[in-house]
Every structure is written in C-alpha cells, then in structure tokens.
Design a protein around this motif. Structure first.
Motif, PDB file in Angstrom:
ATOM      1  N   VAL A 140      -6.677  15.757  -2.706  1.00 11.50           N
ATOM      2  CA  VAL A 140      -5.569  14.849  -2.382  1.00 11.50           C
ATOM      3  C   VAL A 140      -4.696  14.607  -3.615  1.00 11.50           C
TER       4      VAL A 140
ATOM      5  N   CYS B  94      -0.790  15.781  -3.773  1.00 16.55           N
ATOM      6  CA  CYS B  94       0.244  14.748  -3.859  1.00 16.55           C
ATOM      7  C   CYS B  94       1.070  14.824  -5.140  1.00 16.55           C
TER       8      CYS B  94
ATOM      9  N   PHE C 135      -3.361   7.088   0.128  1.00 18.32           N
ATOM     10  CA  PHE C 135      -4.609   7.719   0.553  1.00 18.32           C
ATOM     11  C   PHE C 135      -5.828   7.253  -0.237  1.00 18.32           C
TER      12      PHE C 135
END
Length: 339
Positions: free
Chosen positions: A259, A263, A299
């Motif tokens: 993640v 990102c 997240f």
C-alpha cells in the motif's frame, strides 16, 4: 474567456476550466476520502487511548501514526481539495507556506511511523525473548519524537527559508510562480533530498525488514517440517501460536509495504524527476499524485487496525455506546498476551 485567480491578469495563475459536473464529482470524491481518513484514524486514537489493555509500546506507535494521519485529513486535505479542483489558492501567501510545510511534515511523519512500526514488528517476531527489553516505552517515545521532529524541521525549515527553490530561483520566478497559486516546488537538490529522507530511506527500511521477517518465518517453517514426526508434534503444540503470529505479521507488513509503495511511489518519482525535466509534468497530474499519496493515510487504519481482532472488539464497544459505561476502559479487547 480565460478565468484567472488574481486581479492582476499578467501575473495571475489560471483557474481550472473544468465543467460544473466535473468539479462536483471531484469535490464529492475528495470529501469521501477526507471523511474516511478522519473517521478511521479517530477510531484508532479513541480505542488505544481509552482501553488500558491497549497501552503497549507498539500500540502507542500506531496511536501516534493515527494522530498524524488524522491531522493530515483535518488540517491539510480540505485546503488541498480546493487547490486541486480550482487550481487557485484563496487563502493567502503566508498560509500557503504554512499549509505546504504542514503537508510535507505530516506526510513524511506518517511514512516515518510506518518505518518504525516495521522495526518494532521485526523485533517482536524475530527476537521475541528480548523484545520487551529492547522495545520499551522509552524507545517508543524516542521513535515517536523522531517521527514528528525530523519531518517538522525538514518541512518548515525548507519552506520558510525558501531552501526548496535554492538553485532554481530564476526558473521558479519566471515560469512557475504566479499570483493566486500555491504550487509545491522543489529544485534539483531539494527534490533529491526530500525523496531520500521522506521516501527512499524509510521505504528501504520497511522493505529490508519485511524481507528479513519473511525469510526467518519461512526458515522456521521449513525447520519444523523437516523434524521427525514425533518431535514435530511436540513442536506444533509449543510453536503453533507463535508460527501463526509470524505468518500474520509477515502478511500484514507485506500489505503495508504494498500500500505504501502504490500510494507514494508515483508522487516521489515525479518529485525527483520534475526538476530534471524542466518542470514539464502537468499540474493536474501532480495534484492527482498528491491525493494518491494521501490515500496512504486513509488506508493506514484499515491495514494496521482492521487486521487485528482487538480493534474489531474495541470498535463494537464504541459503536454500541458501551464505552460510556463505568470501568469500560478495563474491558478485555484481546484474549492473548500480545495485542
């Protein structure tokens, strides 16, 4: 007719030419991202602050990271939303510097926390016997202090001393700067510096830690598998829970790393490349990549908190209002000895 952000047209930034429907759609999407970031991180902050059973060094790191991400959603994202949609800055030049500094500081601090949490998990999984001695509350405090102070010094020092434009003053004044805008600008030197401190070094630490945990867990599993059936049965009884935790920690860190890279990697790659491409990367693309990076803060609570049973129990207690009952802070939200 071309719309401008400032009354003096020849030095003004150009306002966005997007249609009304597109602007409404973008505002709606960004508001959803902001609210999700605020709610998710606020629940993590309340859970760890309220329940005494969650007052552990690891969870204080997660608590501090959630606070960083909450402040990013509260203090930075709303103003970035207006800038991204309208391509204008309506809040003044001084506040532009404050906003840019706070943006860089909180985004970097969130990444620093991710790096330190991976180190904490490394010792918990790979050296559990000495974990409590190595990762005590004072070590955690030092990690939290570094995660806040280094990004703050870097961001506010660089922006308010205008070190971010050093070496590229002529390019910035002639081709980048305009009235009514608030562009995040880096020269070649500061672009590389920001890339190294805020992304490359923390990201490399996370990658090395994840690989180390993965190979240690894999090696232990192979060792157990190669043991005789009689010994293996005994080992399974003693090590079953430990092995399960190792796999869970490796999986969680793998998701965190994935993640994080998805990102932030596009934004930092563009940040370091843009000065060497004479700042030809479009403003709209740069704004989109900034929001893609913000998603990491959205997240984080999902990855770090929703993966743990203690968070789901704490969330249930909060949602049903049991948190207001007497001695609710002493409720058991996890069953084993390590949350």
């Amino acid at each position: 007719m071309m719309l401008v952000c400032h009354s003096v047209m020849n030095i003004s930034c150009v306002e966005s030419s997007r249609s009304h429907d597109v602007r409404v759609s973008l505002y709606s999407l960004m508001v959803i991202i902001i609210l999700t970031t605020l709610v998710g991180n606020l629940i993590v902050i309340i859970s760890i602050s309220h329940f005494k059973q969650l007052h552990t060094p690891t969870n204080w790191l997660i608590h501090s990271m959630a606070l960083v991400d909450f402040l990013l959603g509260c203090l930075v994202m709303p103003y970035s939303m207006v800038r991204s949609v309208e391509h204008c800055w309506y809040f003044g030049e001084i506040f532009c510097k404050i906003h840019t500094s706070t943006d860089i500081m909180l985004s970097s601090a969130s990444i620093f926390h991710l790096s330190f949490i991976s180190i904490d998990r490394y010792y918990a999984v790979c050296d559990p016997l000495r974990y409590k001695a190595r990762m005590n509350i004072w070590v955690t405090f030092v990690m939290i202090f570094i995660s806040w102070s280094v990004p703050a010094l870097l961001a506010f020092g660089m922006i308010f001393m205008e070190l971010n434009i050093k070496g590229a003053e002529e390019m910035y004044c002639k081709h980048i700067y305009c009235k009514g805008g608030c562009a995040v600008f880096f020269s070649k030197i500061t672009g590389v510096l920001a890339f190294m401190i805020s992304f490359y070094i923390p990201g490399s630490i996370m990658l090395c830690v994840y690989c180390r945990i993965y190979f240690i867990a894999k090696g232990q599993a192979r060792s157990i598998k190669g043991t005789s059936q009689k010994l293996q049965t005994g080992l399974e009884e003693r090590n079953g829970i430990s092995q399960s935790k190792e796999r869970k920690a490796a999986t969680t860190l793998g998701i965190v790393l994935g993640v994080f890279l998805i990102c932030w990697c596009p934004f930092f790659v563009c940040t370091i490349m843009d000065p060497f491409l004479n700042y030809t990367i479009p403003l709209a693309l740069n704004e989109a990549l900034i929001w893609f990076g913000y998603l990491n803060s959205t997240f984080n609570p999902m990855v770090y908190a929703f993966f743990y049973p203690w968070f789901r129990r704490a969330l249930k207690i909060i949602l049903f209002g049991k948190i207001f009952q007497k001695d609710s802070s002493r409720c058991k939200v996890f069953l084993d000895s390590n949350p």
